[in-house]
Design an enzyme around this catalytic site. Structure first.
Site, PDB file in Angstrom:
ATOM      1  N   GLY A  14       0.817  -1.210   0.000  1.00 35.71           N
ATOM      2  CA  GLY A  14       0.000   0.000   0.000  1.00 35.71           C
ATOM      3  C   GLY A  14       0.846   1.254   0.000  1.00 35.71           C
ATOM      4  N   ALA A  15       2.056   1.147  -0.552  1.00 36.15           N
ATOM      5  CA  ALA A  15       3.034   2.230  -0.458  1.00 36.15           C
ATOM      6  C   ALA A  15       2.796   3.366  -1.445  1.00 36.15           C
ATOM      7  CB  ALA A  15       4.441   1.671  -0.670  1.00 36.15           C
ATOM      8  N   SER A  16       1.765   3.279  -2.247  1.00 33.65           N
ATOM      9  CA  SER A  16       1.523   4.316  -3.249  1.00 33.65           C
ATOM     10  C   SER A  16       0.748   5.506  -2.703  1.00 33.65           C
ATOM     11  CB  SER A  16       0.769   3.721  -4.444  1.00 33.65           C
ATOM     12  OG  SER A  16      -0.489   3.208  -4.026  1.00 33.65           O
ATOM     13  N   GLU A  60       7.854  -2.293  -6.858  1.00 29.96           N
ATOM     14  CA  GLU A  60       7.434  -3.640  -7.241  1.00 29.96           C
ATOM     15  C   GLU A  60       5.906  -3.677  -7.330  1.00 29.96           C
ATOM     16  OE1 GLU A  60       8.968  -6.421  -8.117  1.00 29.96           O
ATOM     17  OE2 GLU A  60      11.031  -5.698  -7.859  1.00 29.96           O
ATOM     18  N   SER A 143      -7.115  -1.659  12.886  1.00 27.60           N
ATOM     19  CA  SER A 143      -7.956  -0.469  13.010  1.00 27.60           C
ATOM     20  C   SER A 143      -8.630  -0.503  14.373  1.00 27.60           C
ATOM     21  CB  SER A 143      -9.016  -0.451  11.912  1.00 27.60           C
ATOM     22  OG  SER A 143     -10.029   0.499  12.193  1.00 27.60           O
ATOM     23  N   TYR A 156     -15.866  -5.148   7.845  1.00 28.08           N
ATOM     24  CA  TYR A 156     -14.560  -4.510   7.949  1.00 28.08           C
ATOM     25  C   TYR A 156     -13.943  -4.770   9.324  1.00 28.08           C
ATOM     26  CZ  TYR A 156     -11.044  -0.820   8.346  1.00 28.08           C
ATOM     27  OH  TYR A 156      -9.878  -0.133   8.552  1.00 28.08           O
ATOM     28  N   ALA A 158     -14.501  -7.202  11.272  1.00 26.08           N
ATOM     29  CA  ALA A 158     -14.129  -8.617  11.363  1.00 26.08           C
ATOM     30  C   ALA A 158     -12.785  -8.887  10.696  1.00 26.08           C
ATOM     31  CB  ALA A 158     -15.212  -9.490  10.731  1.00 26.08           C
ATOM     32  N   LYS A 160     -10.323  -6.835  10.490  1.00 30.70           N
ATOM     33  CA  LYS A 160      -9.272  -6.277  11.349  1.00 30.70           C
ATOM     34  C   LYS A 160      -9.163  -7.050  12.662  1.00 30.70           C
ATOM     35  CE  LYS A 160      -7.997  -3.136   8.449  1.00 30.70           C
ATOM     36  NZ  LYS A 160      -6.672  -3.244   7.784  1.00 30.70           N
ATOM     37  N   ILE A 189      -7.493   8.989  10.441  1.00 26.42           N
ATOM     38  CA  ILE A 189      -6.274   9.631   9.956  1.00 26.42           C
ATOM     39  C   ILE A 189      -6.608  10.459   8.716  1.00 26.42           C
ATOM     40  CG2 ILE A 189      -3.936   9.268   9.090  1.00 26.42           C
ATOM     41  CD1 ILE A 189      -4.234   8.343  11.964  1.00 26.42           C
TER      42      ILE A 189
END
Length: 252
Positions: A14-16, A60, A143, A156, A158, A160, A189
């Site tokens: 998720g680095a983008s 990558e 989360s 969602y 569940a 996490k 955030i």
């Protein structure tokens, strides 16, 4: 002060964008190297231009959800190409509010694929002795929804909650390899998505955030700072934990 060397190699998914990008840039600013993983090559290239040392952010492109069974081999490929891995941060994920009456099973399963099953397969690939260094660290982004009930977030939450349970079991299983495994559970955030949906993130929304969060809204740097601590040797005796970063939200 935490400091990495360029030989400290971290995979960040998720680095983008969002938290993933903030974490990747923070690692590089502290001297480390990052294998940046996301689906969108153009956004990864943009993230690379923002790095303090762009030569230490390696791109990558990979679709975690669509290539679940290939993930362990992908991680092995990264280690073979760049060197043994010091850490893994799984930040890629999807969210969304879906009331129970509108829940679609296919969509629910897709959310588990990216939020949970990809984390499981990334960990499997990373924990191969040929892949990671001694004293390695895994961080899986969870989360506060995993520990606090919210209407419309059942599936969602569940995914996490599954992350939190996975972290505890993996921490015990991988301790003999001296691999630490922890979760970070952020509250709200402020990321770029806020600017893309002003109809949702309006003045009324932020007024509610101010009421619900004793320390106000959070920012990506708040999570990135905790993340690099958990990746570093300063956290050598911390494993199996879920670190809540929410400005006091879950205290109310």
């Amino acid at each position: 002060m935490i400091q990495f060397s360029s030989d400290d190699i971290f995979v960040v998914t998720g680095a983008s964008s969002g938290l993933g990008k903030a974490i990747a840039l923070k690692i590089i600013a502290l001297g480390g190297s990052v294998i940046a993983v996301a689906r969108n090559s153009d956004k990864l290239i943009q993230a690379q231009t923002e790095a303090l040392h762009p030569e230490h952010l390696w791109i990558e492109p990979f679709d975690l959800a669509a290539q679940l069974e290939e993930i362990p081999d992908f991680i092995k490929h990264c280690a073979k190409k760049y060197g043994k891995l010091t850490g893994l941060v799984h930040s890629a994920g999807i969210g969304g509010v879906t009331p129970l009456k509108a829940l679609d099973l296919s969509d629910a399963k897709s959310m588990f694929d990216i939020n949970y099953f990809s984390a499981l397969m990334l960990s499997k690939g990373f924990c191969d002795k040929r892949v990671c260094t001694a004293n390695a660290s895994i961080i899986l982004l969870s989360s506060i929804a995993s520990v606090q009930g919210n209407s419309g977030l059942g599936n969602y939450s569940a995914t996490k909650g599954a992350i939190n349970s996975l972290v505890q079991s993996l921490a015990v299983e991988t301790a003999r390899q001296n691999i630490r495994v922890n979760a970070i559970s952020p509250g709200f955030i402020v990321t770029e998505i806020v600017h893309h949906a002003p109809e949702v993130y309006n003045d009324a929304f932020f007024a509610k955030i101010k009421e619900e969060y004793p320390l106000g809204e959070g920012h990506p740097e708040d999570v990135a700072s905790a993340c690099v601590f958990l990746l570093s040797d300063s956290a050598r005796w911390i494993t199996g934990q879920n670190i809540i970063i929410d400005g006091g939200r879950t205290l109310l």
